[in-house]
Write a protein that holds these residues in place. Structure first.
Motif, PDB file in Angstrom:
ATOM      1  N   PRO A  55       9.593  18.302  45.380  1.00 60.85           N
ATOM      2  CA  PRO A  55       9.992  19.679  45.107  1.00 60.85           C
ATOM      3  C   PRO A  55      10.348  20.486  46.346  1.00 60.85           C
ATOM      4  CG  PRO A  55       7.613  19.480  45.015  1.00 60.85           C
ATOM      5  CD  PRO A  55       8.144  18.092  45.203  1.00 60.85           C
ATOM      6  N   HIS A  56      11.328  21.339  46.178  1.00 61.11           N
ATOM      7  CA  HIS A  56      11.637  22.394  47.130  1.00 61.11           C
ATOM      8  C   HIS A  56      10.646  23.515  46.829  1.00 61.11           C
ATOM      9  CE1 HIS A  56      14.233  25.072  49.496  1.00 61.11           C
ATOM     10  NE2 HIS A  56      14.133  25.957  48.522  1.00 61.11           N
ATOM     11  N   LEU A  57      10.015  24.088  47.834  1.00 60.40           N
ATOM     12  CA  LEU A  57       8.911  25.006  47.581  1.00 60.40           C
ATOM     13  C   LEU A  57       9.348  26.402  47.147  1.00 60.40           C
ATOM     14  CD1 LEU A  57       6.409  23.964  50.393  1.00 60.40           C
ATOM     15  CD2 LEU A  57       6.587  23.177  48.022  1.00 60.40           C
ATOM     16  N   GLY A  58      10.631  26.721  47.239  1.00 60.29           N
ATOM     17  CA  GLY A  58      11.101  28.004  46.736  1.00 60.29           C
ATOM     18  C   GLY A  58      11.256  27.977  45.226  1.00 60.29           C
ATOM     19  N   ILE A  59      11.333  29.164  44.621  1.00 62.42           N
ATOM     20  CA  ILE A  59      11.419  29.240  43.155  1.00 62.42           C
ATOM     21  C   ILE A  59      12.815  29.622  42.677  1.00 62.42           C
ATOM     22  CG2 ILE A  59       8.970  29.775  42.915  1.00 62.42           C
ATOM     23  CD1 ILE A  59       9.802  32.708  42.426  1.00 62.42           C
ATOM     24  N   THR A  70      19.950  21.378  38.808  1.00 63.24           N
ATOM     25  CA  THR A  70      19.437  20.039  39.075  1.00 63.24           C
ATOM     26  C   THR A  70      20.021  19.018  38.107  1.00 63.24           C
ATOM     27  OG1 THR A  70      17.388  21.039  39.884  1.00 63.24           O
ATOM     28  CG2 THR A  70      17.337  18.682  39.387  1.00 63.24           C
ATOM     29  N   ILE A  71      20.062  19.377  36.838  1.00 65.22           N
ATOM     30  CA  ILE A  71      20.673  18.478  35.847  1.00 65.22           C
ATOM     31  C   ILE A  71      22.141  18.229  36.184  1.00 65.22           C
ATOM     32  CG2 ILE A  71      21.438  18.326  33.441  1.00 65.22           C
ATOM     33  CD1 ILE A  71      18.802  19.581  32.614  1.00 65.22           C
ATOM     34  N   ALA A  72      22.839  19.304  36.531  1.00 64.79           N
ATOM     35  CA  ALA A  72      24.267  19.159  36.854  1.00 64.79           C
ATOM     36  C   ALA A  72      24.472  18.257  38.062  1.00 64.79           C
ATOM     37  CB  ALA A  72      24.877  20.534  37.115  1.00 64.79           C
ATOM     38  N   ALA A  73      23.615  18.393  39.067  1.00 63.73           N
ATOM     39  CA  ALA A  73      23.772  17.601  40.290  1.00 63.73           C
ATOM     40  C   ALA A  73      23.614  16.113  40.027  1.00 63.73           C
ATOM     41  CB  ALA A  73      22.764  18.057  41.341  1.00 63.73           C
ATOM     42  N   PHE A  74      22.676  15.755  39.142  1.00 60.24           N
ATOM     43  CA  PHE A  74      22.389  14.343  38.912  1.00 60.24           C
ATOM     44  C   PHE A  74      23.066  13.779  37.658  1.00 60.24           C
ATOM     45  CE2 PHE A  74      18.892  15.623  41.705  1.00 60.24           C
ATOM     46  CZ  PHE A  74      18.939  14.608  42.639  1.00 60.24           C
ATOM     47  N   ARG A  85      19.539  26.737  50.313  1.00 54.48           N
ATOM     48  CA  ARG A  85      18.741  25.648  50.888  1.00 54.48           C
ATOM     49  C   ARG A  85      18.365  24.639  49.801  1.00 54.48           C
ATOM     50  NH1 ARG A  85      12.852  25.653  53.661  1.00 54.48           N
ATOM     51  NH2 ARG A  85      13.095  23.768  54.868  1.00 54.48           N
ATOM     52  N   PHE A  86      18.002  25.147  48.632  1.00 56.21           N
ATOM     53  CA  PHE A  86      17.680  24.268  47.504  1.00 56.21           C
ATOM     54  C   PHE A  86      18.894  23.432  47.114  1.00 56.21           C
ATOM     55  CE2 PHE A  86      17.939  23.589  42.916  1.00 56.21           C
ATOM     56  CZ  PHE A  86      16.789  22.839  42.689  1.00 56.21           C
ATOM     57  N   LEU A  87      20.047  24.077  46.978  1.00 57.81           N
ATOM     58  CA  LEU A  87      21.260  23.375  46.551  1.00 57.81           C
ATOM     59  C   LEU A  87      21.699  22.339  47.577  1.00 57.81           C
ATOM     60  CD1 LEU A  87      23.252  26.382  45.044  1.00 57.81           C
ATOM     61  CD2 LEU A  87      22.029  24.585  43.802  1.00 57.81           C
ATOM     62  N   LYS A 138      14.991  15.086  40.691  1.00 55.57           N
ATOM     63  CA  LYS A 138      14.210  15.910  41.609  1.00 55.57           C
ATOM     64  C   LYS A 138      13.126  16.669  40.854  1.00 55.57           C
ATOM     65  CE  LYS A 138      14.827  19.486  45.192  1.00 55.57           C
ATOM     66  NZ  LYS A 138      14.218  18.671  46.264  1.00 55.57           N
ATOM     67  N   TRP A 139      11.958  16.785  41.485  1.00 58.32           N
ATOM     68  CA  TRP A 139      10.919  17.682  40.985  1.00 58.32           C
ATOM     69  C   TRP A 139      11.322  19.115  41.306  1.00 58.32           C
ATOM     70  CZ3 TRP A 139       5.025  16.416  41.618  1.00 58.32           C
ATOM     71  CH2 TRP A 139       4.691  15.324  40.796  1.00 58.32           C
ATOM     72  N   ILE A 140      11.083  20.009  40.365  1.00 52.40           N
ATOM     73  CA  ILE A 140      11.337  21.432  40.571  1.00 52.40           C
ATOM     74  C   ILE A 140      10.130  22.216  40.086  1.00 52.40           C
ATOM     75  CG2 ILE A 140      13.851  21.304  40.497  1.00 52.40           C
ATOM     76  CD1 ILE A 140      13.761  21.964  37.566  1.00 52.40           C
ATOM     77  N   ILE A 141      10.000  23.463  40.575  1.00 54.68           N
ATOM     78  CA  ILE A 141       8.804  24.240  40.230  1.00 54.68           C
ATOM     79  C   ILE A 141       9.124  25.519  39.473  1.00 54.68           C
ATOM     80  CG2 ILE A 141       7.463  23.289  42.137  1.00 54.68           C
ATOM     81  CD1 ILE A 141       7.989  25.856  43.692  1.00 54.68           C
ATOM     82  N   HIS A 142      10.396  25.716  39.114  1.00 53.03           N
ATOM     83  CA  HIS A 142      10.734  26.918  38.347  1.00 53.03           C
ATOM     84  C   HIS A 142      11.895  26.615  37.405  1.00 53.03           C
ATOM     85  CE1 HIS A 142      11.792  31.087  37.396  1.00 53.03           C
ATOM     86  NE2 HIS A 142      10.565  31.391  37.807  1.00 53.03           N
TER      87      HIS A 142
END
Length: 282
Positions: free
Chosen positions: A186-190, A222-226, A195-197, A211-215
């Protein structure tokens, strides 16, 4: 069809509102967290809440539970509860460091269909990837745990994603050798900020599966990227079709748009089709 883990949303098991919101989201998989997100005095209650939520069948994607470390005061009870939880797809073992960790979990889950994912977040875990991935056939994924691993290595939390390349590559190679998922941590930002992208694109291009995500705000990107584009999917279908035609016709070589096609190209095409949820016609 293999389980899709493009966007894996992590939610605290001690917060019913957040857990329900996660389970009702469009995330491919939800990880209900019994470890870092839950203080010691709420571990037992959180475990009971997970059992309740899973038994209601409230979900869209698959459900995993991140248990407490097997060696901790709660690990054995977490495993026992997960073995009884009908509808649970997998558990995530934190700080996975050895084949012994995998085997202990495998024994506890005996008689169930619950799978295992290993969270690699210590230097020993990185060193022992080969034995971790070959210990049990229940293992379906490796995840990088940046926070704990970064602290153990003395790496700052603001280190750019490029500085993680050697570890990302080691995890990816181990996952591919074992034919399991490679999931970025996970990227620690919400928010889905720049930076996340950038990190998302980086690990997608490396070859990671998700990828793990927290928000929840990070799910769609994320779905679009993968998810392969329609053009990529169409090209992959053409490659598989041309190779099949060449085999039937007894041709020694296959070509598409001036490109020679071989098994390496076919492997890449099948991976695109699997990511898109399409048959590979292997």
């Amino acid at each position: 069809m293999p389980t899709s883990r493009r966007a894996v949303l992590v939610a605290p098991a001690s917060d019913e509102r957040k857990a329900i919101k996660a389970l009702e989201s469009d995330a491919d998989e939800v990880v209900l967290d019994l470890e870092d997100a839950v203080p010691p005095d709420r571990k037992v209650a959180a475990r009971a809440l997970i059992y309740q939520l899973i038994s209601t069948g409230r979900r869209r994607g698959t459900i995993a539970v991140r248990i407490n470390a097997i060696s901790s005061a709660w690990g054995a009870d977490d495993l026992a509860a997960c073995a009884r939880a009908s509808g649970l797809d997998s558990i995530v073992i934190p700080k996975a460091e050895s084949a012994q960790n995998m085997l202990e979990a495998d024994r506890a889950l005996s008689g169930t269909n619950v799978k295992i994912q290993a969270l690699v977040e210590t230097p020993s875990g990185v060193q022992n990837l080969a034995e971790i991935t070959t210990a049990t056939t229940r293992l379906v994924g490796l995840i990088i745990g940046y926070a704990d691993l970064g602290a153990a290595l003395g790496r700052t939390s603001t280190a750019p994603h490029e500085q993680w390349l050697s570890i990302q590559s080691a995890v990816l190679v181990a996952a591919r050798a074992a034919d399991i998922d490679a999931i970025d941590g996970p990227h620690l930002g919400i928010t889905a900020d720049d930076r996340f992208l950038a990190a998302l694109t980086w690990t997608r291009d490396l070859g990671f599966d998700g990828k793990w995500i927290i928000h929840p705000t990070q799910i769609n990107d994320t779905i679009a990227a993968f998810t392969p584009s329609p053009v990529d999917v169409d090209n992959a279908r053409q490659i598989i079709a041309e190779l099949a035609a060449a085999a039937i016709e007894g041709r020694g070589a296959a070509r598409l748009n001036g490109q020679m096609l071989d098994e390496a190209v076919a492997v890449a095409a099948r991976r695109v089709l699997r990511r898109a949820g399409q048959p590979t016609d292997r």
